[in-house]
Design an enzyme around this catalytic site. Structure first.
Site, PDB file in Angstrom:
ATOM      1  N   HIS A  17       0.848  -1.187   0.000  1.00  0.00           N
ATOM      2  CA  HIS A  17       0.000   0.000   0.000  1.00  0.00           C
ATOM      3  C   HIS A  17       0.890   1.245   0.000  1.00  0.00           C
ATOM      4  O   HIS A  17       2.118   1.126  -0.035  1.00  0.00           O
ATOM      5  CB  HIS A  17      -1.002  -0.021   1.158  1.00  0.00           C
ATOM      6  N   HIS A  20       4.074   1.497   2.271  1.00  0.00           N
ATOM      7  CA  HIS A  20       5.270   0.809   1.757  1.00  0.00           C
ATOM      8  C   HIS A  20       5.833   1.578   0.557  1.00  0.00           C
ATOM      9  O   HIS A  20       7.043   1.686   0.381  1.00  0.00           O
ATOM     10  CB  HIS A  20       4.934  -0.611   1.306  1.00  0.00           C
ATOM     11  N   CYS A 126       3.827 -11.631  20.211  1.00  0.00           N
ATOM     12  CA  CYS A 126       2.885 -10.974  19.293  1.00  0.00           C
ATOM     13  C   CYS A 126       3.258 -11.348  17.867  1.00  0.00           C
ATOM     14  O   CYS A 126       4.340 -10.979  17.397  1.00  0.00           O
ATOM     15  CB  CYS A 126       2.920  -9.452  19.462  1.00  0.00           C
ATOM     16  N   CYS A 129       3.828  -8.303  15.475  1.00  0.00           N
ATOM     17  CA  CYS A 129       5.168  -7.685  15.517  1.00  0.00           C
ATOM     18  C   CYS A 129       6.256  -8.716  15.285  1.00  0.00           C
ATOM     19  O   CYS A 129       7.400  -8.351  15.063  1.00  0.00           O
ATOM     20  CB  CYS A 129       5.439  -7.048  16.878  1.00  0.00           C
ATOM     21  N   CYS A 143      -1.058  -6.349  22.690  1.00  0.00           N
ATOM     22  CA  CYS A 143       0.005  -5.523  22.115  1.00  0.00           C
ATOM     23  C   CYS A 143      -0.653  -4.232  21.619  1.00  0.00           C
ATOM     24  O   CYS A 143      -1.623  -4.297  20.850  1.00  0.00           O
ATOM     25  CB  CYS A 143       0.648  -6.263  20.942  1.00  0.00           C
ATOM     26  N   HIS A 146      -1.176  -4.097  17.903  1.00  0.00           N
ATOM     27  CA  HIS A 146      -2.086  -5.077  17.295  1.00  0.00           C
ATOM     28  C   HIS A 146      -3.203  -5.445  18.282  1.00  0.00           C
ATOM     29  O   HIS A 146      -3.291  -6.601  18.717  1.00  0.00           O
ATOM     30  CB  HIS A 146      -1.304  -6.322  16.852  1.00  0.00           C
ATOM     31  N   LYS A 308      -5.775   5.152  10.574  1.00  0.00           N
ATOM     32  CA  LYS A 308      -4.691   4.191  10.400  1.00  0.00           C
ATOM     33  C   LYS A 308      -4.924   3.394   9.108  1.00  0.00           C
ATOM     34  O   LYS A 308      -6.070   3.081   8.787  1.00  0.00           O
ATOM     35  CB  LYS A 308      -4.740   3.249  11.623  1.00  0.00           C
ATOM     36  N   LYS A 311      -6.424  -3.054   6.535  1.00  0.00           N
ATOM     37  CA  LYS A 311      -7.189  -3.877   5.605  1.00  0.00           C
ATOM     38  C   LYS A 311      -8.681  -3.795   5.931  1.00  0.00           C
ATOM     39  O   LYS A 311      -9.507  -3.636   5.035  1.00  0.00           O
ATOM     40  CB  LYS A 311      -6.709  -5.317   5.765  1.00  0.00           C
TER      41      LYS A 311
HETATM   42  O1  ME8 Z   1       8.079  -4.683   9.392  1.00  0.00           O
HETATM   43  N1  ME8 Z   1       3.311   5.021   6.955  1.00  0.00           N
HETATM   44  O2  ME8 Z   1       7.469  -5.380   7.294  1.00  0.00           O
HETATM   45  P1  ME8 Z   1       6.105  -4.604   7.035  1.00  0.00           P
HETATM   46  C1  ME8 Z   1       4.586   4.982   6.580  1.00  0.00           C
HETATM   47  N2  ME8 Z   1       9.093  -7.423   7.420  1.00  0.00           N
HETATM   48  N3  ME8 Z   1       5.264   3.837   6.299  1.00  0.00           N
HETATM   49  C2  ME8 Z   1       4.608   2.683   6.392  1.00  0.00           C
HETATM   50  C3  ME8 Z   1       3.245   2.646   6.773  1.00  0.00           C
HETATM   51  C4  ME8 Z   1       2.599   3.887   7.056  1.00  0.00           C
HETATM   52  N4  ME8 Z   1       1.338   3.952   7.414  1.00  0.00           N
HETATM   53  N5  ME8 Z   1       2.866   1.355   6.792  1.00  0.00           N
HETATM   54  C5  ME8 Z   1       3.953   0.610   6.428  1.00  0.00           C
HETATM   55  C6  ME8 Z   1       8.215  -5.409   8.423  1.00  0.00           C
HETATM   56  N6  ME8 Z   1       5.001   1.400   6.187  1.00  0.00           N
HETATM   57  C7  ME8 Z   1       9.371  -6.380   8.355  1.00  0.00           C
HETATM   58  C8  ME8 Z   1      10.624  -5.620   8.004  1.00  0.00           C
HETATM   59  S1  ME8 Z   1      13.240  -5.542   7.493  1.00  0.00           S
HETATM   60  C9  ME8 Z   1      14.529  -6.580   7.767  1.00  0.00           C
HETATM   61  C10 ME8 Z   1      11.855  -6.475   7.960  1.00  0.00           C
HETATM   62  C11 ME8 Z   1       6.345   0.950   5.744  1.00  0.00           C
HETATM   63  O3  ME8 Z   1       5.509  -5.239   5.815  1.00  0.00           O
HETATM   64  C12 ME8 Z   1       7.454   1.407   6.691  1.00  0.00           C
HETATM   65  O4  ME8 Z   1       8.664   1.418   5.995  1.00  0.00           O
HETATM   66  O5  ME8 Z   1       5.274  -4.577   8.259  1.00  0.00           O
HETATM   67  C13 ME8 Z   1       7.467   0.322   7.736  1.00  0.00           C
HETATM   68  O6  ME8 Z   1       8.661   0.288   8.482  1.00  0.00           O
HETATM   69  C14 ME8 Z   1       7.303  -0.898   6.857  1.00  0.00           C
HETATM   70  O7  ME8 Z   1       6.388  -0.474   5.820  1.00  0.00           O
HETATM   71  C15 ME8 Z   1       6.785  -2.126   7.587  1.00  0.00           C
HETATM   72  O8  ME8 Z   1       6.555  -3.133   6.640  1.00  0.00           O
END
Ligand code: ME8
Length: 516
Positions: A17, A20, A126, A129, A143, A146, A308, A311
């Site tokens: 989304h 990301h 959790c 997380c 948490c 979540h 926030k 989904k």
């Molecule tokens: O944490 N605003 O993956 P993830 C800004 N797999 N950035 C956002 C956001 C938002 N509302 N939502 C998501 C993980 N992001 C692990 C990481 S790394 C070795 C492993 C972005 O799919 C932001 O960069 O939950 C956040 O840190 C990341 O998506 C979390 O992606």
């Protein structure tokens, strides 16, 4: 100079989304800036697959074949970035063999350093997380990140990483260097390391999981997903498989990701590196210390219309849907400009429309369009003779400020500075009124229009990292060859006077057409 940049690798439990997309666009912009600077750039992205979240998502979708699910979802992520024009060098999946080999090598190094120990553990976990929670982390037994999911009570024999052995070394890193950015996050992580750092479980019993890399030498345990995932930054550049490549690229120069995963990147990973480096010379610097990622920048989180992104609310917008309406360059501009880098923000399509119409259409698009149309009309379709350095349009200070902003990873400040210049250029037209002046003083108009055309070429360079497609359109309208222009690189490209008088101009076309 080499520049190695990475983003977090995202979970494949859902589709990408705009949250990301934001992180990925920031990294792509910085990678593009460094390519323009003629640096040797490696820009890695990827997906985090060995997570229980992914398994739960597969089950919720009524599927049973995990490999097929992971393959499909990894494909969705890769395709989204490709469709969005993200110019990544490599896309890593943590289920790839190259990654597993690197993780095993790293585990063995940490073990050799004496920082891994088998312990009995009981605690609350959790899955959201993918982390254990202590009583102080919890709010009403849940948490806080979540609240819709129950914590799992786990009692297992796990391997532990002695993270607390590195408390002082981490404090030195955080306090004495600019490893963590921005400042507010530096304080946050310092307090965490100082007051809350604890040894951490880095494996789970294999019988309770169906994902994950096995612990080397102990098939009954699987490596904790974060310990595995954090190593993607090393394995994507050859750690465990290609020493020469690894030595060329490591350490990474810059990591950008959300504030939610700051602790993992600014405490766990550097401590893991410090430990492994004691036993693996590939990870050591000249003084025998660990080669760490040079800088981590944790940006803020944004909401959509104040809510926030989730989904269940159905507001997880696919970046490609917005791009099909406004264009990918406009979306990139909006995200980078609207959200102050490092701070929380809010995304609203209404604001996107407003900025599209005012900043992009009226200020930028109009400037380019008017300047090229007038030049064509008054000077036989070509760049006029004349270079008036008094017009105030040429602004070397602004150019240096933009360079500095990108070099210090501040795309938002770079754009703000560029727009000061664009507004100034529009004002020059209003003040000088070339459309009237042409009747009495064509020589003066030639000078003004030369400078304004050159400014269009210049600003195309400056916006290129954020809006590559727009920059290329401007060059084409100025009659410039894309390849030739790009081959100059940033420093030569931004030398004033690149347009040759007499050179035929291209066709002016609206850069940001009116929205339907
Ligand atoms: O944490 N605003 O993956 P993830 C800004 N797999 N950035 C956002 C956001 C938002 N509302 N939502 C998501 C993980 N992001 C692990 C990481 S790394 C070795 C492993 C972005 O799919 C932001 O960069 O939950 C956040 O840190 C990341 O998506 C979390 O992606």
């Amino acid at each position: 100079m080499k520049f190695y940049i990475n983003t977090p690798i995202y979970y494949v439990n859902d589709r990408p989304h705009i949250g990301h997309a934001y992180t990925t666009i920031v990294a792509d912009t910085l990678a593009r800036f460094h390519r323009l600077k003629k640096d040797d750039v490696f820009f890695s992205v990827g997906v985090d697959e060995n997570s229980q979240k992914n398994v739960q998502a597969m089950e919720a979708a009524g599927e049973k074949d995990l490999v097929a699910y992971l393959d499909r979802m990894a494909g969705v992520w890769k395709q989204t970035w490709q469709d969005s024009g993200i110019a990544f060098t490599d896309f890593i999946r943590t289920t790839e063999e190259r990654h597993q080999r690197g993780v095993e090598r790293f585990w063995n190094a940490v073990k050799k350093s004496g920082d891994i120990e088998l312990r009995e553990y009981e605690g609350w976990y959790c899955v959201g997380c993918e982390a254990f929670k202590t009583e102080t982390d919890m709010v009403e037994d849940k948490c806080p990140l979540h609240p819709n999911k129950n914590l799992e009570r786990l009692k297992e024999k796990n391997y532990f990483f002695k993270l607390t052995n590195y408390r002082q070394a981490l404090l030195d890193l955080i306090e004495k260097t600019d490893f963590v950015q921005p400042e507010s996050r530096r304080h946050e992580i310092r307090n965490y390391v100082k007051d809350h750092l604890a040894d951490i479980s880095i494996s789970r019993e294999a019988k309770s999981l169906n994902v994950g890399i096995s612990v080397p030498g102990d098939e009954s345990q699987r490596i904790y997903v974060w310990f595995d995932a954090l190593l993607n930054y090393l394995t994507v550049v050859g750690y465990g498989t290609d020493e020469e490549m690894f030595q060329k690229w490591w350490p990474a120069d810059f990591w950008v990701g959300g504030k939610d995963i700051l602790k993992f990147h600014c405490a766990l990973l550097p401590a893991m590196m410090m430990s492994a480096a004691k036993s693996d010379p590939l990870l050591q610097n000249k003084d025998g210390g660990a080669l760490l990622v040079k800088q981590c920048f944790a940006h803020g989180f944004f909401t959509i219309d104040g809510q926030k992104i989730s989904k269940s609310l159905g507001n997880a917008i696919d970046p490609r849907d917005l791009a099909s309406k406004y264009g990918m360059d406009a979306l990139r501009y909006f995200l980078l400009r609207e959200i102050t880098f490092g701070e929380d923000g809010d995304f609203s399509e209404k604001r996107l429309q407003e900025r599209y119409e005012s900043d992009l259409g009226n200020t930028f698009g109009n400037l380019v369009n008017r300047v090229i149309a007038m030049s064509k009309k008054y000077f036989d379709g070509a760049v006029p003779q004349g270079m008036n350095q008094e017009s105030g349009i040429r602004n070397e200070e602004l150019c240096a400020a933009v360079n500095h902003a990108y070099a210090s990873h501040r795309c938002d400040s770079a754009l703000a500075a560029i727009w000061v210049g664009l507004i100034r250029a529009n004002k020059t037209i209003e003040e000088a009124q070339p459309f009237k002046l042409i009747k009495t003083d064509p020589l003066a108009v030639a000078k003004i229009l030369y400078d304004l055309l050159e400014a269009c070429r210049w600003y195309a360079w400056m916006v290129y990292p954020v809006m590559p497609g727009t920059a290329e359109k401007i060059w084409a309208q100025l009659g410039l060859d894309r390849e030739k222009e790009l081959s100059k690189g940033w420093d030569e490209g931004l030398q004033w006077g690149g347009l040759i008088p007499g050179q035929p101009l291209g066709e002016p076309e609206p850069l940001f057409p009116r929205l339907p």
